[in-house]
Design a protein around this motif. Structure first.
Motif, PDB file in Angstrom:
ATOM      1  N   ASP A 118       7.552   5.864   7.592  1.00 59.40           N
ATOM      2  CA  ASP A 118       7.289   5.521   8.991  1.00 59.40           C
ATOM      3  C   ASP A 118       6.066   6.275   9.503  1.00 59.40           C
ATOM      4  O   ASP A 118       5.224   5.702  10.214  1.00 59.40           O
ATOM      5  N   ASP A 119       5.962   7.555   9.144  1.00 58.40           N
ATOM      6  CA  ASP A 119       4.790   8.338   9.536  1.00 58.40           C
ATOM      7  C   ASP A 119       3.526   7.744   8.921  1.00 58.40           C
ATOM      8  O   ASP A 119       2.489   7.648   9.586  1.00 58.40           O
ATOM      9  N   ALA A 120       3.623   7.372   7.657  1.00 55.53           N
ATOM     10  CA  ALA A 120       2.447   6.818   6.969  1.00 55.53           C
ATOM     11  C   ALA A 120       1.990   5.525   7.626  1.00 55.53           C
ATOM     12  O   ALA A 120       0.785   5.314   7.842  1.00 55.53           O
ATOM     13  N   LEU A 121       2.934   4.643   7.967  1.00 55.32           N
ATOM     14  CA  LEU A 121       2.563   3.382   8.621  1.00 55.32           C
ATOM     15  C   LEU A 121       1.875   3.646   9.954  1.00 55.32           C
ATOM     16  O   LEU A 121       0.871   2.996  10.287  1.00 55.32           O
ATOM     17  N   SER A 122       2.400   4.584  10.722  1.00 57.58           N
ATOM     18  CA  SER A 122       1.809   4.917  12.013  1.00 57.58           C
ATOM     19  C   SER A 122       0.414   5.509  11.850  1.00 57.58           C
ATOM     20  O   SER A 122      -0.524   5.152  12.580  1.00 57.58           O
ATOM     21  N   LEU A 123       0.259   6.400  10.880  1.00 56.59           N
ATOM     22  CA  LEU A 123      -1.035   7.045  10.650  1.00 56.59           C
ATOM     23  C   LEU A 123      -2.063   6.044  10.135  1.00 56.59           C
ATOM     24  O   LEU A 123      -3.239   6.088  10.526  1.00 56.59           O
ATOM     25  N   TYR A 124      -1.636   5.133   9.256  1.00 56.33           N
ATOM     26  CA  TYR A 124      -2.562   4.100   8.797  1.00 56.33           C
ATOM     27  C   TYR A 124      -3.001   3.216   9.969  1.00 56.33           C
ATOM     28  O   TYR A 124      -4.176   2.818  10.056  1.00 56.33           O
ATOM     29  N   ALA A 125      -2.095   2.908  10.881  1.00 54.68           N
ATOM     30  CA  ALA A 125      -2.454   2.094  12.045  1.00 54.68           C
ATOM     31  C   ALA A 125      -3.518   2.798  12.890  1.00 54.68           C
ATOM     32  O   ALA A 125      -4.478   2.171  13.361  1.00 54.68           O
ATOM     33  N   LYS A 126      -3.358   4.112  13.087  1.00 54.42           N
ATOM     34  CA  LYS A 126      -4.358   4.880  13.830  1.00 54.42           C
ATOM     35  C   LYS A 126      -5.693   4.885  13.105  1.00 54.42           C
ATOM     36  O   LYS A 126      -6.756   4.729  13.724  1.00 54.42           O
ATOM     37  N   ALA A 127      -5.641   5.065  11.786  1.00 51.76           N
ATOM     38  CA  ALA A 127      -6.870   5.101  11.012  1.00 51.76           C
ATOM     39  C   ALA A 127      -7.597   3.760  11.054  1.00 51.76           C
ATOM     40  O   ALA A 127      -8.825   3.701  11.177  1.00 51.76           O
ATOM     41  N   ILE A 128      -6.829   2.668  10.962  1.00 50.93           N
ATOM     42  CA  ILE A 128      -7.426   1.325  10.988  1.00 50.93           C
ATOM     43  C   ILE A 128      -8.099   1.066  12.323  1.00 50.93           C
ATOM     44  O   ILE A 128      -9.202   0.504  12.389  1.00 50.93           O
ATOM     45  N   ALA A 129      -7.468   1.490  13.415  1.00 48.48           N
ATOM     46  CA  ALA A 129      -8.007   1.250  14.750  1.00 48.48           C
ATOM     47  C   ALA A 129      -9.365   1.923  14.942  1.00 48.48           C
ATOM     48  O   ALA A 129     -10.214   1.405  15.673  1.00 48.48           O
ATOM     49  N   ARG A 130      -9.600   3.048  14.285  1.00 42.74           N
ATOM     50  CA  ARG A 130     -10.836   3.788  14.512  1.00 42.74           C
ATOM     51  C   ARG A 130     -11.868   3.613  13.407  1.00 42.74           C
ATOM     52  O   ARG A 130     -12.975   4.119  13.516  1.00 42.74           O
TER      53      ARG A 130
ATOM     54  N   PRO B  61      -8.308  13.794   9.580  1.00 45.00           N
ATOM     55  CA  PRO B  61      -8.206  12.452  10.153  1.00 45.00           C
ATOM     56  C   PRO B  61      -6.944  11.744   9.680  1.00 45.00           C
ATOM     57  O   PRO B  61      -6.368  12.077   8.634  1.00 45.00           O
ATOM     58  N   PRO B  62      -6.499  10.750  10.439  1.00 47.35           N
ATOM     59  CA  PRO B  62      -5.217  10.103  10.137  1.00 47.35           C
ATOM     60  C   PRO B  62      -5.172   9.440   8.765  1.00 47.35           C
ATOM     61  O   PRO B  62      -4.098   9.357   8.165  1.00 47.35           O
ATOM     62  N   GLU B  63      -6.325   8.963   8.255  1.00 43.70           N
ATOM     63  CA  GLU B  63      -6.280   8.315   6.947  1.00 43.70           C
ATOM     64  C   GLU B  63      -5.871   9.280   5.840  1.00 43.70           C
ATOM     65  O   GLU B  63      -5.159   8.919   4.908  1.00 43.70           O
ATOM     66  N   TRP B  64      -6.307  10.536   5.945  1.00 42.36           N
ATOM     67  CA  TRP B  64      -5.920  11.526   4.948  1.00 42.36           C
ATOM     68  C   TRP B  64      -4.472  11.971   5.157  1.00 42.36           C
ATOM     69  O   TRP B  64      -3.726  12.167   4.199  1.00 42.36           O
ATOM     70  N   GLN B  65      -4.076  12.112   6.392  1.00 42.48           N
ATOM     71  CA  GLN B  65      -2.682  12.455   6.666  1.00 42.48           C
ATOM     72  C   GLN B  65      -1.739  11.338   6.200  1.00 42.48           C
ATOM     73  O   GLN B  65      -0.635  11.595   5.731  1.00 42.48           O
ATOM     74  N   ALA B  66      -2.204  10.098   6.322  1.00 41.04           N
ATOM     75  CA  ALA B  66      -1.398   8.961   5.888  1.00 41.04           C
ATOM     76  C   ALA B  66      -1.171   8.993   4.381  1.00 41.04           C
ATOM     77  O   ALA B  66      -0.059   8.705   3.905  1.00 41.04           O
ATOM     78  N   VAL B  67      -2.207   9.330   3.637  1.00 42.70           N
ATOM     79  CA  VAL B  67      -2.079   9.423   2.183  1.00 42.70           C
ATOM     80  C   VAL B  67      -0.993  10.430   1.817  1.00 42.70           C
ATOM     81  O   VAL B  67      -0.134  10.177   0.957  1.00 42.70           O
ATOM     82  N   ARG B  68      -1.019  11.588   2.472  1.00 43.67           N
ATOM     83  CA  ARG B  68      -0.031  12.621   2.169  1.00 43.67           C
ATOM     84  C   ARG B  68       1.378  12.180   2.596  1.00 43.67           C
ATOM     85  O   ARG B  68       2.350  12.393   1.866  1.00 43.67           O
ATOM     86  N   ALA B  69       1.490  11.557   3.771  1.00 41.70           N
ATOM     87  CA  ALA B  69       2.805  11.098   4.229  1.00 41.70           C
ATOM     88  C   ALA B  69       3.362  10.025   3.291  1.00 41.70           C
ATOM     89  O   ALA B  69       4.560  10.028   2.960  1.00 41.70           O
ATOM     90  N   TYR B  70       2.514   9.124   2.848  1.00 40.71           N
ATOM     91  CA  TYR B  70       2.899   8.064   1.910  1.00 40.71           C
ATOM     92  C   TYR B  70       3.417   8.691   0.626  1.00 40.71           C
ATOM     93  O   TYR B  70       4.496   8.362   0.114  1.00 40.71           O
ATOM     94  N   ARG B  71       2.652   9.639   0.090  1.00 41.54           N
ATOM     95  CA  ARG B  71       3.034  10.310  -1.153  1.00 41.54           C
ATOM     96  C   ARG B  71       4.364  11.040  -1.001  1.00 41.54           C
ATOM     97  O   ARG B  71       5.191  11.052  -1.915  1.00 41.54           O
ATOM     98  N   ASP B  72       4.588  11.635   0.153  1.00 43.59           N
ATOM     99  CA  ASP B  72       5.799  12.436   0.374  1.00 43.59           C
ATOM    100  C   ASP B  72       7.019  11.602   0.741  1.00 43.59           C
ATOM    101  O   ASP B  72       8.104  12.148   0.954  1.00 43.59           O
ATOM    102  N   GLY B  73       6.842  10.276   0.864  1.00 45.24           N
ATOM    103  CA  GLY B  73       7.977   9.420   1.190  1.00 45.24           C
ATOM    104  C   GLY B  73       8.279   9.318   2.664  1.00 45.24           C
ATOM    105  O   GLY B  73       9.326   8.786   3.048  1.00 45.24           O
ATOM    106  N   ARG B  74       7.377   9.806   3.522  1.00 42.11           N
ATOM    107  CA  ARG B  74       7.559   9.683   4.969  1.00 42.11           C
ATOM    108  C   ARG B  74       6.903   8.376   5.412  1.00 42.11           C
ATOM    109  O   ARG B  74       5.831   8.350   6.003  1.00 42.11           O
TER     110      ARG B  74
END
Length: 287
Positions: A71-83, A56-69
């Protein structure tokens, strides 16, 4: 937990070490599942890691955030929040990221939404990372302070204490607001309250000593800095500030010794190392 304590030291602590918590959770889950099912713990851990990567996007967001990506993390968090039905913690993480990339207005809006969601639930969310309402108020206060609105910052730190009277970081924040305006009485009152809550915390003692030194209350600063060192002899920062106090009060040999101790303990990338080197050389050269 150590993670929550780290947040009391820096409410916007970055995610560079978050993976250690995630790895520990995965290892413990894998061990327990393997014990009950007979599967290999390594195989279980591999499947869990794959789920996180592709999950799910919330877990992908954590990894993107940690990796310094970011913009990806912000987008993934937005998807996670919506659902998600429990949006507070996810909004908090997105707000933290906005702050770290310098988008303070977006951070303020998002953290205010996070706080509203946490209050709506009428309980502290417990998800992958715990988020307290006092912490949210402190973060909001820090943003107001950065933006130059001291009155709003002071109100937010006060609300943090209304949420949790034992939340000592709010007292420290109020003390530093008072320090900026030279209000010695408020600095000492707020730091005394913080110390009364966590008397054995070397970080608070150091912050108190630093604040007193900044106000030229050198005798009182020395007491707090020596207490910080007593509580944690390996804590480098109090040695540097204590050296400054000793130098200002004419005790040059003691100052040189404290600079030397600081250099033996401080991280190689500590920005104060160059000054400590220079001051130690000057002081020893004058002996």
């Amino acid at each position: 937990s150590l993670y929550l304590y780290a947040l009391t030291l820096n409410p916007f602590l970055g995610p560079s070490l978050d993976h250690l918590i995630l790895d520990a959770v995965i290892q413990e889950y894998s061990r327990q599942y393997a014990n009950s099912s007979g599967a290999s713990p390594n195989e279980v851990a591999y499947e869990v890691q794959k789920y996180i990567t592709m999950g799910p996007p919330e877990w992908q967001a954590v990894r993107a955030y940690r990796d310094g990506r970011y913009d990806d993390a912000l987008s993934l968090y937005a998807k996670a929040i919506a659902r998600s039905k429990q949006k507070g913690s996810l909004l908090a993480e997105r707000g933290r990221l906005f702050y770290q990339i310098g988008q303070h207005d977006s951070a303020l809006v998002t953290l205010t939404q996070a706080l509203a969601e946490l209050r709506k639930a009428d309980k502290d969310d417990l998800v992958f990372f715990y988020q307290s309402k006092a912490l949210m108020e402190e973060r909001i206060g820090v943003i107001h302070r950065v933006k130059g609105d001291k009155a709003a910052a002071r109100e937010a730190f006060g609300r943090a204490l209304a949420e949790d009277l034992s939340y000592f970081p709010a007292h420290v924040q109020l003390a530093y607001l008072a320090l900026e305006s030279g209000d010695t009485a408020t600095v000492m009152n707020e730091m005394d309250l913080a110390v009364s809550i966590k008397p054995d915390d070397p970080g608070i003692r150091y912050q108190y000593g630093f604040a007193l030194g900044s106000l030229n209350r050198l005798k009182e600063a020395e007491v707090q800095l020596l207490k910080a060192i007593e509580l944690d002899p390996d804590f480098a920062a109090p040695h540097f500030t204590l050296a400054d106090v000793y130098q200002a009060t004419g005790r040059r040999p003691l100052a040189a010794k404290e600079y030397e101790t600081f250099l033996s303990l401080a991280a190689k990338n500590d920005t104060r190392r160059e000054e400590a080197d220079q001051m130690m050389a000057i002081l020893k050269g004058s002996e």
